[in-house]
Design an enzyme around this catalytic site. Structure first.
Site, mmCIF file in Angstrom:
data_model
loop_
_atom_site.group_PDB
_atom_site.id
_atom_site.type_symbol
_atom_site.label_atom_id
_atom_site.label_comp_id
_atom_site.label_asym_id
_atom_site.label_seq_id
_atom_site.Cartn_x
_atom_site.Cartn_y
_atom_site.Cartn_z
ATOM 1 N N CYS A 1 35.569 42.378 41.594
ATOM 2 C CA CYS A 1 36.313 42.780 42.675
ATOM 3 C C CYS A 1 37.824 42.618 42.136
ATOM 4 O O CYS A 1 38.272 41.468 41.635
ATOM 5 C CB CYS A 1 36.304 41.551 43.874
ATOM 6 S SG CYS A 1 37.425 41.883 45.153
ATOM 7 N N ASN A 2 38.533 43.762 41.914
ATOM 8 C CA ASN A 2 39.900 43.714 41.465
ATOM 9 C C ASN A 2 40.837 42.897 42.562
ATOM 10 O O ASN A 2 41.642 42.039 42.006
ATOM 11 C CB ASN A 2 40.549 45.078 41.850
ATOM 12 C CG ASN A 2 39.781 46.178 40.571
ATOM 13 O OD1 ASN A 2 40.288 46.405 39.603
ATOM 14 N ND2 ASN A 2 38.597 46.385 41.013
ATOM 15 N N CYS B 1 39.413 49.593 42.900
ATOM 16 C CA CYS B 1 38.478 48.633 43.704
ATOM 17 C C CYS B 1 36.971 49.157 43.591
ATOM 18 O O CYS B 1 36.724 50.227 43.314
ATOM 19 C CB CYS B 1 38.855 49.037 45.077
ATOM 20 S SG CYS B 1 37.716 48.511 46.506
HETATM 21 N N1 DGL Z 1 35.589 45.566 45.876
HETATM 22 C C1 DGL Z 1 36.961 44.785 46.054
HETATM 23 C C2 DGL Z 1 38.014 45.412 44.940
HETATM 24 O O1 DGL Z 1 37.422 45.675 44.052
HETATM 25 C C3 DGL Z 1 37.735 44.800 47.435
HETATM 26 C C4 DGL Z 1 37.278 45.219 48.670
HETATM 27 C C5 DGL Z 1 37.978 44.552 50.044
HETATM 28 O O2 DGL Z 1 37.462 43.570 50.021
HETATM 29 O O3 DGL Z 1 39.020 44.959 50.454
HETATM 30 O O4 DGL Z 1 39.188 45.375 45.217
#
Ligand code: DGL
Length: 262
Positions: free
Chosen positions: A74-75, A189
């Site tokens: 998760c970024n 993301c």
């Molecule tokens: N999948 C997450 C990322 O890579 C973010 C999704 C979220 O919780 O808004 O940033």
């Protein structure tokens, strides 16, 4: 020697894009997938509150699952809390996911790169530091999307994508300047690769959509290469959702990724 699993973590189903690649590279490793769906979406969280949540949650996850490494797929979480997690759990190996600005800067021909991410990732100093360090010779446009992660969650559960909404979210990525055009969009993301075909369809012109999942999986492989035993039994790894037992559609999705929810 430990034979614990590799823990793959995200706020939602986005982490599955990384798990998929990790399984290809490390078929003989065990994994545990954790989605903090009770905290989704991370993009809107206030920074201190999200850091506290992640540090506290990882204390419990490490105790419960005994992982040999944790991949923060998760970024939004990595760009905020990687340092805090490493400081809180110095014995644990953490692999983060941060916007692929360096490879984008190396690959772009036009010099115009866009980074599509949650509003949280776009705001982070960490992201700005990546640009300052690796992309000073490009023009990097940061595009924060409030809707795309939720659109991806919805698509994964119900198969529905509002293509006009996708276009609205990606449109600011497309820049024309002095006869040059954006040629790379970084998917910063982990949810976004699930929508990439719709992005491609709705895009004003063709670009390279950079999905870092394989690179993250490779980094995880490097980090754990000397650790643990590699025998596994059974085809399915466990998945846990902080919101409790997931609904039917989510269970079906995670089964498709070789995960069981109970
Ligand atoms: N999948 C997450 C990322 O890579 C973010 C999704 C979220 O919780 O808004 O940033």
């Amino acid at each position: 020697m430990s034979d614990g699993p590799i823990l793959i973590f995200d706020s939602g189903v986005g982490g599955l894009t990384v798990l998929r690649e990790a399984r290809v590279l490390m078929p003989d490793r065990r994994f545990v997938f954790v989605a903090d769906d009770a905290g989704f979406p991370y993009g809107d969280w206030e920074e201190d509150a999200l850091t506290r949540r992640l540090v506290e949650l990882f204390g419990r996850l490490i105790a419960a699952h005994g992982p040999i490494a944790c991949v923060i797929a998760c970024n939004t979480a990595s760009t905020l809390a990687l340092d805090a997690l490493r400081a809180a759990y110095p014995q644990m190996l953490f692999v983060g996911t941060v916007p692929a600005i360096k490879p984008a800067a190396e690959r772009t021909r036009s010099g115009l790169v866009s980074v599509l991410a949650t509003p949280g990732t776009v705001r982070r100093q960490y992201t700005q530091d990546l640009i300052d360090q690796w992309a000073t010779r490009c023009r990097v446009k940061l595009v924060g999307s409030v809707a795309l992660a939720a659109l991806a969650e919805r698509y994964m559960r119900g198969g529905f994508v509002d293509e006009e909404a996708v276009l609205t979210e990606i449109a600011p990525c497309f820049v024309e300047e002095d006869g040059r055009r954006t040629d790379i969009v970084v998917l910063a993301c982990t949810h976004y690769p699930f929508l990439v075909n719709r992005m491609r369809k709705m895009a004003p012109w063709p670009v390279d959509w950079l999905d870092p999942a394989e690179a993250i999986a490779r980094q995880a492989e490097r980090v754990v290469s000397t650790l643990g035993t590699r025998s596994i039994s059974g085809d399915f790894d466990p998945a846990f959702f902080t919101g409790g037992e997931p609904d039917f559609a989510t269970r079906r999705i995670v089964h498709g990724f070789g995960l069981r929810t109970r």
